[in-house]
Scaffold this active site. Sequence first.
Site, PDB file in Angstrom:
ATOM      1  N   CYS A 171       0.814  -1.227   0.000  1.00  0.00           N
ATOM      2  CA  CYS A 171       0.000   0.000   0.000  1.00  0.00           C
ATOM      3  C   CYS A 171       0.842   1.268   0.000  1.00  0.00           C
ATOM      4  CB  CYS A 171      -0.951   0.016   1.175  1.00  0.00           C
ATOM      5  SG  CYS A 171      -1.979  -1.447   1.244  1.00  0.00           S
ATOM      6  N   HIS A 198      -2.615   7.195   2.685  1.00  0.00           N
ATOM      7  CA  HIS A 198      -3.181   5.900   2.285  1.00  0.00           C
ATOM      8  C   HIS A 198      -4.493   5.689   3.035  1.00  0.00           C
ATOM      9  CE1 HIS A 198      -3.860   1.794   1.426  1.00  0.00           C
ATOM     10  NE2 HIS A 198      -3.427   1.325   2.582  1.00  0.00           N
ATOM     11  N   ASN A 256     -10.270   0.069   1.184  1.00  0.00           N
ATOM     12  CA  ASN A 256      -8.820   0.073   0.970  1.00  0.00           C
ATOM     13  C   ASN A 256      -8.465  -0.750  -0.263  1.00  0.00           C
ATOM     14  OD1 ASN A 256      -6.069  -0.353   1.013  1.00  0.00           O
ATOM     15  ND2 ASN A 256      -5.995  -1.164   3.104  1.00  0.00           N
TER      16      ASN A 256
HETATM   17  N1  ACO Z   1     -17.314  -6.640  13.222  1.00  0.00           N
HETATM   18  C1  ACO Z   1     -17.587  -6.764  14.528  1.00  0.00           C
HETATM   19  N2  ACO Z   1     -16.671  -7.050  15.457  1.00  0.00           N
HETATM   20  C2  ACO Z   1     -15.396  -7.224  15.047  1.00  0.00           C
HETATM   21  C3  ACO Z   1     -15.036  -7.117  13.685  1.00  0.00           C
HETATM   22  C4  ACO Z   1     -16.039  -6.822  12.751  1.00  0.00           C
HETATM   23  N3  ACO Z   1     -15.810  -6.694  11.439  1.00  0.00           N
HETATM   24  N4  ACO Z   1     -13.703  -7.331  13.580  1.00  0.00           N
HETATM   25  C5  ACO Z   1     -13.246  -7.558  14.825  1.00  0.00           C
HETATM   26  N5  ACO Z   1     -14.265  -7.519  15.711  1.00  0.00           N
HETATM   27  C6  ACO Z   1     -14.219  -7.702  17.152  1.00  0.00           C
HETATM   28  C7  ACO Z   1     -13.046  -8.528  17.601  1.00  0.00           C
HETATM   29  O1  ACO Z   1     -13.324  -9.912  17.565  1.00  0.00           O
HETATM   30  C8  ACO Z   1     -12.828  -8.016  18.998  1.00  0.00           C
HETATM   31  O2  ACO Z   1     -13.770  -8.646  19.860  1.00  0.00           O
HETATM   32  P1  ACO Z   1     -13.339  -9.069  21.373  1.00  0.00           P
HETATM   33  O3  ACO Z   1     -12.986  -7.773  22.056  1.00  0.00           O
HETATM   34  O4  ACO Z   1     -14.570  -9.714  21.878  1.00  0.00           O
HETATM   35  O5  ACO Z   1     -12.161  -9.977  21.203  1.00  0.00           O
HETATM   36  C9  ACO Z   1     -13.207  -6.549  18.922  1.00  0.00           C
HETATM   37  O6  ACO Z   1     -14.042  -6.409  17.753  1.00  0.00           O
HETATM   38  C10 ACO Z   1     -12.026  -5.621  18.802  1.00  0.00           C
HETATM   39  O7  ACO Z   1     -11.164  -6.168  17.790  1.00  0.00           O
HETATM   40  P2  ACO Z   1      -9.882  -5.406  17.291  1.00  0.00           P
HETATM   41  O8  ACO Z   1      -9.186  -6.259  16.292  1.00  0.00           O
HETATM   42  O9  ACO Z   1      -9.104  -4.901  18.458  1.00  0.00           O
HETATM   43  O10 ACO Z   1     -10.569  -4.164  16.576  1.00  0.00           O
HETATM   44  P3  ACO Z   1      -9.893  -2.849  16.040  1.00  0.00           P
HETATM   45  O11 ACO Z   1     -10.525  -1.657  16.634  1.00  0.00           O
HETATM   46  O12 ACO Z   1      -8.388  -2.950  16.078  1.00  0.00           O
HETATM   47  O13 ACO Z   1     -10.356  -2.844  14.517  1.00  0.00           O
HETATM   48  C11 ACO Z   1      -9.365  -3.258  12.369  1.00  0.00           C
HETATM   49  C12 ACO Z   1      -9.948  -3.893  13.640  1.00  0.00           C
HETATM   50  C13 ACO Z   1     -10.465  -2.436  11.710  1.00  0.00           C
HETATM   51  C14 ACO Z   1      -8.923  -4.375  11.440  1.00  0.00           C
HETATM   52  C15 ACO Z   1      -8.189  -2.338  12.759  1.00  0.00           C
HETATM   53  O14 ACO Z   1      -7.307  -3.027  13.617  1.00  0.00           O
HETATM   54  C16 ACO Z   1      -7.408  -1.840  11.575  1.00  0.00           C
HETATM   55  O15 ACO Z   1      -7.906  -1.094  10.757  1.00  0.00           O
HETATM   56  N6  ACO Z   1      -6.125  -2.202  11.507  1.00  0.00           N
HETATM   57  C17 ACO Z   1      -5.243  -1.713  10.448  1.00  0.00           C
HETATM   58  C18 ACO Z   1      -5.513  -2.456   9.195  1.00  0.00           C
HETATM   59  C19 ACO Z   1      -4.799  -1.866   8.021  1.00  0.00           C
HETATM   60  O16 ACO Z   1      -4.461  -0.698   7.991  1.00  0.00           O
HETATM   61  N7  ACO Z   1      -4.572  -2.703   7.034  1.00  0.00           N
HETATM   62  C20 ACO Z   1      -4.087  -2.257   5.799  1.00  0.00           C
HETATM   63  C21 ACO Z   1      -2.665  -2.461   5.634  1.00  0.00           C
HETATM   64  S1  ACO Z   1      -2.296  -2.070   4.006  1.00  0.00           S
HETATM   65  C22 ACO Z   1      -2.117  -3.478   3.023  1.00  0.00           C
HETATM   66  O17 ACO Z   1      -1.026  -3.879   2.796  1.00  0.00           O
HETATM   67  C23 ACO Z   1      -3.315  -4.131   2.408  1.00  0.00           C
END
Ligand code: ACO
Length: 306
Positions: free
Chosen positions: A108, A233, A263
Amino acid sequence: MGARMIGIGTALPEKVITNHDLAEMMDTSDEWIRERTGIRERRIGLPTSTLGIQSATAALEMAGVDPSEIDLLILSTATPDQRVPGTSAVIHAELGLRCGAFDLNAACAGFTYGWVVTQSMMDAPGGPRRALLIGADSLSPVTNWEDRGTAILFSDGGGAVVLEHTNEQTMLSWDLGTDSRHRRLIMADHGAKLSMEGREVFKAAVLSVSDSVLTTLERAGLEPDDVDVLLPHQANIRIIEAICKRTGIAFERSCNVIEYTGNNSSGTIPLAMAKAHSEGRLRPGAVVVMTGFGAGMTWATTVTRW
Ligand code: ACO
């Protein structure tokens, strides 16, 4: 010396997947996705070559440049149509180009890596006069549509710019980075779907991008308040908010499309650039900061005088 953008084009598939659609497929909700990521809907359904051809055709048209006048094609992508040849060759053939062409994979951060490479080549003696830089990714085929940790984020899309040589200095500074200790945080082996440790990626992205933006501004002799347009990004609006807070760049200076695109990796920064252009924010002389991060983990920032 440097290069100015004289044309820009974008490509998005027609098929829209809303958060409500995803909530019917997996245990998630529109409210959760919007709150944690800022995404409402995303588009899927086109391969990288088609995204590249469509966006490049629009960019060439806006620039009023014939394909025969292009001296260099760089395609930034992590999702080539096939292993060999490079997808840049497919786009090259379809557009009728006569220049050198290659693929660049920095995940990315790829479009920003590509911006630095293109500007540097155009700055070199005897370098290309006009270049086509494309950022395009088709993440939907490598997305696990049963994994709510990744399927809510990823999409397909792309954008292209035509750059033309100028005697003025346009790229004021840059910073390219890779922290390979984190290379397993986002992965897809041959034939496998993307896996991601979201929370770790979130933390690493905020830290590395904030440092990179501040370093790059310092190298240009500029302050956060000098930034007119920030093109980050588009991975998660919460990451962008955190970067703005840590760097001191007002969030209003950022230009974002994630709400309706999700994304699409290398596609996000040219898509945001096209939006900033259509809103008249890319005026001559503006200080524009591009910054991306992705699998590797890679990051890249540039400061450009528009
Ligand atoms: N819907 C509902 N609940 C969810 C979902 C969902 N889609 N996904 C996770 N949860 C739950 C989890 O199971 C967890 O539950 P628990 O507390 O009972 O265990 C809770 O929500 C919190 O989970 P987290 O993983 O801590 O949630 P977070 O706020 O970190 O959000 C996310 C997750 C959106 C993936 C975030 O971490 C993120 O955006 N990370 C960066 C990702 C990114 O930038 N990726 C691109 C890289 S670029 C590339 O190379 C493609």
